[in-house]
Design a protein around this motif. Structure first.
Motif, PDB file in Angstrom:
ATOM      1  N   LEU A 149       0.823  -1.211   0.000  1.00  0.00           N
ATOM      2  CA  LEU A 149       0.000   0.000   0.000  1.00  0.00           C
ATOM      3  C   LEU A 149       0.853   1.255   0.000  1.00  0.00           C
ATOM      4  CD1 LEU A 149      -2.816  -1.032   2.511  1.00  0.00           C
ATOM      5  CD2 LEU A 149      -2.954  -0.904   0.029  1.00  0.00           C
ATOM      6  N   SER A 150       2.054   1.155   0.579  1.00  0.00           N
ATOM      7  CA  SER A 150       2.922   2.336   0.634  1.00  0.00           C
ATOM      8  C   SER A 150       3.308   2.820  -0.756  1.00  0.00           C
ATOM      9  CB  SER A 150       4.191   2.025   1.432  1.00  0.00           C
ATOM     10  OG  SER A 150       5.059   1.168   0.700  1.00  0.00           O
ATOM     11  N   GLY A 151       3.220   1.942  -1.753  1.00  0.00           N
ATOM     12  CA  GLY A 151       3.569   2.344  -3.105  1.00  0.00           C
ATOM     13  C   GLY A 151       2.657   3.411  -3.662  1.00  0.00           C
ATOM     14  N   PHE A 152       1.456   3.549  -3.086  1.00  0.00           N
ATOM     15  CA  PHE A 152       0.518   4.580  -3.530  1.00  0.00           C
ATOM     16  C   PHE A 152       0.650   5.869  -2.717  1.00  0.00           C
ATOM     17  CE2 PHE A 152      -1.734   0.680  -4.858  1.00  0.00           C
ATOM     18  CZ  PHE A 152      -1.957   0.983  -6.188  1.00  0.00           C
ATOM     19  N   ILE A 153       1.403   5.822  -1.629  1.00  0.00           N
ATOM     20  CA  ILE A 153       1.471   6.945  -0.700  1.00  0.00           C
ATOM     21  C   ILE A 153       2.819   7.637  -0.830  1.00  0.00           C
ATOM     22  CG2 ILE A 153       1.307   7.619   1.733  1.00  0.00           C
ATOM     23  CD1 ILE A 153      -0.306   5.022   2.167  1.00  0.00           C
ATOM     24  N   SER A 154       2.815   8.948  -0.915  1.00  0.00           N
ATOM     25  CA  SER A 154       4.058   9.698  -1.068  1.00  0.00           C
ATOM     26  C   SER A 154       4.935   9.522   0.160  1.00  0.00           C
ATOM     27  CB  SER A 154       3.759  11.178  -1.315  1.00  0.00           C
ATOM     28  OG  SER A 154       3.073  11.719  -0.206  1.00  0.00           O
ATOM     29  N   ILE A 155       6.245   9.634  -0.055  1.00  0.00           N
ATOM     30  CA  ILE A 155       7.191   9.306   1.013  1.00  0.00           C
ATOM     31  C   ILE A 155       7.106  10.296   2.166  1.00  0.00           C
ATOM     32  CG2 ILE A 155       9.134  10.608   0.053  1.00  0.00           C
ATOM     33  CD1 ILE A 155      10.873   8.114   0.839  1.00  0.00           C
TER      34      ILE A 155
END
Length: 966
Positions: free
Chosen positions: A46-52
């Protein structure tokens, strides 16, 4: 806005010093994650969709790396703010003036001396040898107007060179003003003499690289950078090597008629040139990929002087390696260090005329087409290089491997060449929304959705509303209508602001938080980079059109940011409010030291950074970058709500008054514009509930549209029981406001645009022909054009192929005759005569949906959906009754007929007293006819040929019995 003085401002030094200080802080602390922060595989996906930057809120180990990214963005913005006005002036030069500038720069560059200043303000220089643009003994003179521009260009070039040196220093961890002697004299103590010597030698080696760059600097320097991705290398009749480079230009193929440009890539152009040279009998050496050739360093670095090595360094920056951009630049710096160590003594020689950059055929356009991209890309490289050491240290100290992998992927993306992606995204953005006034005005609702809630958490709702309203009025009053984004606002002439507030706003511009980089990067200077005169002219025209289209967004974004920053700055005068915003910042890994920092933090938290360093992992590259271009914002909004709910207060999820206030006001703001169905995940949740209901049983099946219709009717009935609310609207209107937002009361509907109904399952099933806003607009537009043409509506057909602003105008013109047309579906929604005069037509022309049209569209959708929502239930009962009747006829068992009768009674009980649309069986005749047909289908005999031979006798006997019973 006045351009900063490059000599006096030193704006880069303070930020670089902060970055160097951050490195020391990172190295002093081990960033051990707790057990609770370790990422599961699901979280990593899911982190792949969320900006760092949003991820860093949840995972503190990422915060130092993100802070370094932010320092880099600030550096880029500060330099861009300085250079942009001059880049625009250079881009506007005609070929004659561009040639005049190039002539004097070429002589100064090759002969290592500057032109003499004349009393009338002009400048002159005598060429002491032959050059491409001048001959020996020729006096090259530049008139005053161009000479003034030349001085500005020199200031930019000098500043870039200073910043290159500062950035390389910072990448090694040295303060900006630290001298080379002090660097060489740094002594570190190791565990043994050998380690002590190795540590000291490391500083000496770093000093050698910096000294090599400093020594390469010379009077009159102008970078000669090869433009292009592919090149052909050959020798002429005099055995002189030539390297002709070619590039792919986005605008090519739209009117270019020269022999190599039309619809050809850079490689195809180079191959065509090779074929032409072969016909002339010229010795062709090879075709070269300039973005993937390590031999560039082998050819030029070992025997080159310092100046040529700097050109190779700049070349590597301008055309980075496709697979290893960071490694190629590091290799140049490494070789420079090796060469500096071998010679021990610095030396400065003239350029050895490395060919391939400046040629007679590109002489007139070379200067103007090279300066802007060189300046722009150098700011990007300097920002990355200055913070490189900090970023690497931050990554090295992340203990969790999954978190470290996320940072590593971001680091690789940071050095990639995304120029083509950036241009296509800009075109996609402007093609889809360009010039659409309503989209820009809807953008202003972000103050209601994020700015007001955030500031309310800082200084109280009443104070925040007062300061934000005042700031909004003052900023809007000072905005100037102009097609030049840099002239939108004159800070010095803003009314009602104190001197320190004006200085604060200037700092917001300098640090890059006062305006979106997207709109600044639309400058024609960045779109018109071709060295072909016809292409350059076309690029300039396209650039100006796109820039004019971006103007509404530029204005809206500036109003949002400046009003938020000014209100935060004023609220921070109160000590308690200032301490509260400091606490907010600390809890999400930021630092607020003064009121200016408070303004910057408020803007960054509420207006969102969407530039390259902060793009989520699954949004890197060409296709994902275009497909998810508009998905970034809702993810940022969800991140804002998450930080407000759990981190601003600092005690846990929804456990503090500040967090509750920010979250509550944010959800209230979304409700005001989009209603219940616009709240986070409300519509996807309704869809999920619908699917679960259908799994549980057919009698519970409800679509979201049908559920919304039922809710609307229920609320309408409730409001009928409260007559005291009649002053706010009719019961039907009040029910509509609850579902779709009270904003509808102003006469327009923006619920679809402001709803936070992100659905990950929809994003995972992307249609390749409808990938992102550009493909969606182009493919969908072509489909609409065909349908409109078939219906005999040429105006709508033509407008469907144009950006949405033109579609709105065509729709407004067409609807007077044919009613409002739903794009693509070709269905009238509301007769034009029911609209409120010219006002509603103006709304449609500017891209707004009048409330009456939105209501009519929803009524149509609900009616259609309600008419079919019981189809599955009706089919289920029909199948069950027919099955039981067929079994009763085949077996003679009366229990099957009893079951069929029970099902009919169940239907009658459900339908008794209900309106026709809510009945399972609205028409008994057609229902019974359908059952009879199904019974016949169930009892229809199978062909004898299809029956296995072993059972055919028994099947024939049963078939005969069936005929006799009939």
């Amino acid at each position: 806005m006045a351009v900063c003085n490059f000599v006096e401002s030193k704006v880069i030094d303070n930020t670089v010093a902060k970055a160097v200080g951050l490195k020391s802080l990172i190295e002093a602390n081990k960033l051990q994650p707790s057990v609770l922060t370790l990422m599961s595989n699901t979280q990593k996906y899911l982190s792949g969709f969320i900006s760092i930057d949003n991820l860093a809120t949840r995972f503190p180990a990422l915060r130092p790396y993100v802070q370094a990214l932010k320092y880099g963005e600030e550096l880029r913005a500060r330099m861009g703010h300085q250079y942009q006005p001059i880049m625009r002036k250079i881009a506007a030069l005609d070929s004659k003036d561009s040639r005049a500038m190039m002539r004097i720069f070429e002589v100064e560059n090759a002969e290592e001396k500057l032109a003499d200043e004349n009393p009338d303000g002009s400048a002159s220089i005598v060429a002491t040898e032959d050059h491409i643009g001048s001959k020996t003994g020729e006096i090259v003179t530049l008139p005053k107007k161009l000479n003034d521009l030349r001085k500005e260009v020199r200031a930019v070039l000098n500043d870039i060179y200073d910043n290159v040196i500062t950035a390389v220093k910072a990448s090694y961890g040295y303060p900006p003003n630290m001298s080379l002697q002090d660097i060489e004299n740094i002594q570190e103590q190791g565990r043994n003499p050998e380690e002590t010597k190795a540590l000291s030698d490391r500083h000496k080696a770093a000093a050698a690289v910096i000294r090599s760059i400093e020594n390469a600097r010379r009077m009159g320097y102008f970078p000669q950078v090869r433009r292009g991705a592919w090149a052909v290398e050959f020798y002429d009749a005099n055995d002189v090597k030539h390297i002709e480079a070619y590039d792919s230009v986005l605008s090519e193929g739209m009117g270019a008629l020269d022999r190599f440009s039309a619809l050809k890539s850079s490689k195809a152009k180079a191959e065509a040139r090779m074929a032409e040279l072969k016909k002339q009998g010229i010795n062709i050496v090879r075709l070269r990929d300039l973005q993937a050739e390590k031999e560039l360093y082998d050819l030029y670095l070992p025997s080159a002087n310092e100046m040529d090595r700097i050109d190779v360094l700049f070349q590597a920056i301008m055309t980075p390696d496709k697979k290893d951009a960071l490694g190629s630049i590091d290799e140049v710096l490494r070789r420079m260090r090796v060469e500096a160590e071998k010679r021990k003594q610095p030396r400065l020689r003239r350029r050895m005329n490395v060919p391939g950059w400046l040629r007679p055929d590109n002489y007139d356009t070379y200067f103007r087409s090279t300066f802007a991209p060189f300046s722009y890309q150098m700011t990007d490289w300097i920002a990355n290089k200055a913070t490189e050491g900090v970023r690497r240290s931050a990554i090295a100290r992340i203990q969790d491997k999954k978190l470290q992998a996320i940072a590593e992927k971001q680091e690789q993306y940071l050095h990639s060449n995304e120029a083509v992606v950036a241009k296509l995204k800009s075109v996609a953005f402007l093609y889809t929304l360009g010039g659409n006034l309503s989209s820009a005005l809807v953008n202003l609702t972000q103050m209601m959705h994020t700015a007001l809630p955030f500031l309310a958490g800082v200084g109280g709702t009443g104070n925040a509303a007062k300061e934000l309203s005042l700031a909004f009025t003052q900023v809007l009053d000072s905005i100037k209508l102009t097609l030049k984004p840099e002239e939108l606002l004159n800070v010095d002439k803003m009314r009602g602001l104190s001197a320190d507030e004006k200085e604060m706003i200037k700092e917001l511009f300098r640090s890059g938080v006062a305006e979106a980089l997207l709109t600044r990067d639309q400058a024609p200077a960045l779109l018109a980079q071709s060295q072909l005169e016809s292409m350059y002219g076309l690029g300039m025209k396209m650039g100006k059109v796109l820039e004019a289209f971006s103007l509404p967004f530029t204005m809206a974004e500036q109003v949002n940011r400046l009003a938020t920053g000014l209100a935060a700055y004023r609220l921070a005068k109160n000590e308690k409010a200032f301490q509260r915003i400091q606490k907010f910042a600390k809890n999400v890994g930021e630092t607020v030291e003064d009121r200016v920092d408070a303004a910057k933090f408020a803007i960054s938290e509420t207006q969102f950074a969407m530039s390259k360093p902060f793009r989520a992992q699954y949004m890197h590259g060409l296709i994902p970058g275009l497909a998810f271009q508009f998905a970034t914002f809702p993810f940022k909004m969800l991140g804002f709500i998450r930080r407000a709910a759990e981190y601003y207060g600092g005690k846990g999820l929804m456990s503090t008054d500040e967090g509750k206030k920010v979250v509550g006001l944010t959800l209230l703001g979304i409700f005001m514009t989009a209603g219940i169905w616009g709240l986070p995940f409300a519509a996807p949740a309704g869809d999920l509930i619908d699917k679960l209901m259908k799994l549980v049983g057919p009698s519970l099946g409800l679509t979201p549209t049908a559920l919304q219709a039922q809710l609307r009717e229920t609320m309408r009935d409730l409001f009928k029981e409260v007559p005291a609310l009649n002053f706010m609207g009719t019961p039907a209107e009040l029910a509509d406001y609850v579902l779709n937002g009270p904003f509808r009361a102003v006469g327009v509907d923006i619920s679809k645009r402001t709803a936070l109904d992100l659905n990950l399952s929809n994003m995972a099933s992307l249609d390749i022909m409808n990938m992102g806003p550009l493909m969606g607009a182009v493919v969908g537009g072509a489909e609409e054009a065909y349908k409109y043409q078939q219906k005999g509506m040429p105006l709508m057909a033509a407008a469907s192929l144009l950006p949405v602003a033109f579609r709105n105008l065509a729709r407004a013109a067409t609807m007077r005759e044919l009613g409002y047309v739903t794009p693509g579906k070709m269905e009238p929604v509301l007769p034009a005569k029911e609209l409120q005069g010219n006002l509603d037509f103006v709304k449609v022309a500017t891209g707004f949906t009048p409330t009456k049209i939105a209501e009519a569209r929803e009524a149509k959708e609900e009616t259609k959906d309600l008419g079919t929502r019981l189809d599955s239930l009706r089919k289920s009962y029909s199948d069950k009754i027919a099955t039981n009747m067929a079994r009763a006829m085949s077996t003679g068992d009366p229990s099957y007929r009893v079951e069929a009768q029970r099902l009919r009674r169940e239907i009658a009980a459900h339908d008794r007293g209900r309106p026709l649309r809510d009945r399972i069986v609205p028409d008994f005749e057609s229902f019974n006819t359908g059952i009879q047909k199904k019974v016949l289908e169930f009892r229809k005999p199978q062909r004898i040929e299809d029956v296995p031979k072993t059972v055919r006798p028994d099947y024939t006997r049963r078939l005969q019995e069936l005929k006799e019973s009939s």
